[in-house]
Scaffold this active site. Structure first.
Site, mmCIF file in Angstrom:
data_model
loop_
_atom_site.group_PDB
_atom_site.id
_atom_site.type_symbol
_atom_site.label_atom_id
_atom_site.label_comp_id
_atom_site.label_asym_id
_atom_site.label_seq_id
_atom_site.Cartn_x
_atom_site.Cartn_y
_atom_site.Cartn_z
ATOM 1 N N HIS A 1 -19.879 1.036 -2.507
ATOM 2 C CA HIS A 1 -18.632 1.382 -2.773
ATOM 3 C C HIS A 1 -18.322 2.834 -2.455
ATOM 4 C CE1 HIS A 1 -14.531 2.278 -4.207
ATOM 5 N NE2 HIS A 1 -15.131 2.739 -5.227
ATOM 6 N N ASN B 1 -11.209 6.797 -0.892
ATOM 7 C CA ASN B 1 -11.772 5.652 -1.901
ATOM 8 C C ASN B 1 -10.308 4.529 -1.726
ATOM 9 O OD1 ASN B 1 -12.269 3.787 -3.788
ATOM 10 N ND2 ASN B 1 -12.565 5.366 -5.482
ATOM 11 N N CYS C 1 -12.535 -1.199 -8.288
ATOM 12 C CA CYS C 1 -13.475 -0.795 -7.131
ATOM 13 C C CYS C 1 -14.579 -2.040 -7.033
ATOM 14 C CB CYS C 1 -14.059 0.574 -7.383
ATOM 15 S SG CYS C 1 -12.722 1.789 -7.069
HETATM 16 N N1 ACO Z 1 -8.734 20.609 -5.873
HETATM 17 C C1 ACO Z 1 -8.964 21.717 -6.613
HETATM 18 N N2 ACO Z 1 -9.428 21.920 -7.774
HETATM 19 C C2 ACO Z 1 -9.597 20.630 -8.450
HETATM 20 C C3 ACO Z 1 -9.197 19.363 -7.818
HETATM 21 C C4 ACO Z 1 -8.552 19.531 -6.459
HETATM 22 N N3 ACO Z 1 -8.288 18.270 -5.964
HETATM 23 N N4 ACO Z 1 -9.304 18.393 -8.748
HETATM 24 C C5 ACO Z 1 -9.773 19.068 -9.859
HETATM 25 N N5 ACO Z 1 -9.789 20.260 -9.684
HETATM 26 C C6 ACO Z 1 -10.425 21.464 -10.536
HETATM 27 C C7 ACO Z 1 -10.305 21.112 -12.006
HETATM 28 O O1 ACO Z 1 -9.102 21.380 -12.518
HETATM 29 C C8 ACO Z 1 -11.376 22.038 -12.756
HETATM 30 O O2 ACO Z 1 -10.840 23.393 -12.962
HETATM 31 P P1 ACO Z 1 -11.260 24.203 -14.028
HETATM 32 O O3 ACO Z 1 -12.808 24.467 -13.955
HETATM 33 O O4 ACO Z 1 -10.305 25.607 -14.030
HETATM 34 O O5 ACO Z 1 -10.811 23.247 -15.211
HETATM 35 C C9 ACO Z 1 -12.214 21.967 -11.446
HETATM 36 O O6 ACO Z 1 -11.719 21.737 -10.201
HETATM 37 C C10 ACO Z 1 -13.607 20.994 -11.907
HETATM 38 O O7 ACO Z 1 -13.027 20.054 -12.220
HETATM 39 P P2 ACO Z 1 -14.073 18.910 -12.314
HETATM 40 O O8 ACO Z 1 -13.137 17.500 -12.564
HETATM 41 O O9 ACO Z 1 -15.172 18.899 -13.414
HETATM 42 O O10 ACO Z 1 -14.566 18.654 -10.822
HETATM 43 P P3 ACO Z 1 -15.784 17.424 -10.383
HETATM 44 O O11 ACO Z 1 -16.754 18.380 -9.800
HETATM 45 O O12 ACO Z 1 -16.147 16.599 -11.439
HETATM 46 O O13 ACO Z 1 -15.045 16.806 -9.482
HETATM 47 C C11 ACO Z 1 -14.142 14.327 -8.988
HETATM 48 C C12 ACO Z 1 -14.021 15.888 -9.533
HETATM 49 C C13 ACO Z 1 -14.114 14.438 -7.521
HETATM 50 C C14 ACO Z 1 -12.983 13.667 -9.401
HETATM 51 C C15 ACO Z 1 -15.557 13.916 -9.423
HETATM 52 O O14 ACO Z 1 -15.466 14.124 -10.871
HETATM 53 C C16 ACO Z 1 -15.755 12.442 -9.152
HETATM 54 O O15 ACO Z 1 -15.878 12.046 -8.099
HETATM 55 N N6 ACO Z 1 -15.706 11.487 -10.321
HETATM 56 C C17 ACO Z 1 -15.722 9.991 -9.968
HETATM 57 C C18 ACO Z 1 -14.529 9.555 -9.631
HETATM 58 C C19 ACO Z 1 -14.419 8.089 -8.991
HETATM 59 O O16 ACO Z 1 -15.479 7.562 -8.664
HETATM 60 N N7 ACO Z 1 -13.383 7.565 -9.136
HETATM 61 C C20 ACO Z 1 -13.122 6.265 -8.631
HETATM 62 C C21 ACO Z 1 -13.763 5.284 -9.305
HETATM 63 S S1 ACO Z 1 -13.685 3.785 -8.671
HETATM 64 C C22 ACO Z 1 -12.129 2.928 -9.195
HETATM 65 O O17 ACO Z 1 -12.246 1.827 -9.953
HETATM 66 C C23 ACO Z 1 -10.857 2.901 -8.664
#
Ligand code: ACO
Length: 328
Positions: free
Chosen positions: A255, A285, A115
């Site tokens: 980003h 993204n 990214c």
């Molecule tokens: N729909 C419903 N539930 C979901 C989903 C989904 N799509 N994805 C995860 N969950 C669930 C999980 O399984 C978990 O369930 P559990 O509590 O029963 O175990 C619960 O939701 C919470 O999961 P978390 O992963 O803790 O959710 P979080 O609030 O952290 O959100 C997210 C997840 C959106 C991915 C967040 O962590 C995030 O945005 N992180 C950064 C990601 C990012 O920036 N990535 C790109 C990097 S850039 C690059 O180089 C490509």
């Protein structure tokens, strides 16, 4: 020393809109979950098995940028193509793009920094241009991420989109343009966001394909915390280097990883919504394409004008993080 300046921007996204409700038909998720956690409402994906690669999306973005700049493809001396989803391992997507647009006089290579790719690419062309080696350059960020996702994994499939953004840069004598770029990396944390197999260390096999090891894997919550911290470090580096406070910024183009991350960085900077470009709701993204797409939309909407102080900042896999300050 010459002053490299962005003189034309362009973008392209596939026509195919994929909403959160569409994804909820195939994985256990909801529109509400995705909107509340990420700010994403929909993304664009190329049609499956369409054979469309990032160089195809980039061709359209590049043609638009060349048209807006009033520059012919044969005038381009260098193409830098930022992507983590190249058309093929060989040749580079940059070479494919060079042939597609007829940039017959251009050297061409890819930059891989996830990214942060576009800002890493900008720093690369800045260096080539400030030494005077190249005066007219095409910089592209383009991804077809939809083909690199495990569509059974709800934690990644909802996040990423396909798209391309492009900039034409030209050296000029007038001070301004790319003021500074700042690049950082921490490879010790590479497993927070990675593709375990498919490279030369773990070549593609039926077994590895079956285990979905060719697709991106992510530790989302870790990445979220790291992302906010590194984003802020990249922003601070650009402001400190140029002796500026956040109020001096006319436009912040972050980003587009997660709307919540952008909000946290925006709050820290104390910037009003009018100065922060957010389009993650429409595109998700798009990795290396996210900043040039947002930049193009901000320019087109008149949010960036001649003389505007523009800050770009990103973080991503690698891990990498980066920023750039521009006087438009
Ligand atoms: N729909 C419903 N539930 C979901 C989903 C989904 N799509 N994805 C995860 N969950 C669930 C999980 O399984 C978990 O369930 P559990 O509590 O029963 O175990 C619960 O939701 C919470 O999961 P978390 O992963 O803790 O959710 P979080 O609030 O952290 O959100 C997210 C997840 C959106 C991915 C967040 O962590 C995030 O945005 N992180 C950064 C990601 C990012 O920036 N990535 C790109 C990097 S850039 C690059 O180089 C490509």
């Amino acid at each position: 020393m010459p002053f490299p300046r962005i003189i034309g921007t362009g973008f392209h996204v596939p026509e195919n809109v994929v909403t959160n409700d569409d994804l909820a038909k195939t994985v256990d998720t909801t529109d509400q979950w995705v909107r509340e956690r990420t700010g994403i409402r929909e993304r664009r994906w190329v049609a499956p098995e369409s054979g469309v690669g990032p160089s195809d999306l980039a061709e359209k973005a590049a043609r638009m940028a060349l048209g807006n700049a009033g520059v012919g493809a044969e005038e381009i001396e260098l193409i830098v193509f930022c992507t983590m989803t190249p058309d093929r391992l060989l040749p580079s997507s940059a070479c494919l793009l060079q042939a597609k647009i007829g940039a017959v006089n251009a050297a061409a290579f890819d930059v891989v920094a996830a990214c942060s790719g576009f800002v890493y690419g900008l720093a690369t062309v800045e260096s080539f241009m400030k030494t005077g080696r190249y005066n007219t350059v095409l910089l592209v960020g383009a991804e077809v991420f939809s083909n690199r996702l495990n569509h059974e994994d709800r934690t990644t499939t909802v996040l990423f989109g396909d798209g391309a953004g492009a900039c034409v840069l030209r050296n000029g004598a007038e001070p301004g343009g790319i003021l500074s770029t700042h690049l950082f990396a921490d490879g010790s944390q590479h497993q927070v966001l990675w593709v375990p197999s498919g490279g030369s260390v773990a070549p593609p096999t039926v077994e590895r394909c079956g285990k979905k090891e060719m697709f991106v894997q992510m530790q989302g919550p870790d990445l979220f915390k790291i992302g906010v911290k590194r984003f802020c470090e990249a922003v601070d580096a650009a402001l400190a280097h140029n002796g500026l406070s956040p109020e001096a910024l006319d436009c912040f183009v972050p980003h587009q990883a997660n709307a919540r991350i952008i909000e946290m960085v925006q709050r820290k900077l104390g910037l009003p919504d009018a100065k922060v470009v957010v389009n993650i709701d429409r595109y998700g993204n798009t990795t290396a394409a996210s900043i040039p797409i947002a930049l193009h939309e901000a320019v087109t909407a008149g949010r960036i004008q001649a003389g505007s102080i523009v800050l770009l900042a990103s973080f991503g896999g690698g891990l990498t993080w980066a920023s750039a300050l521009i006087r438009w």
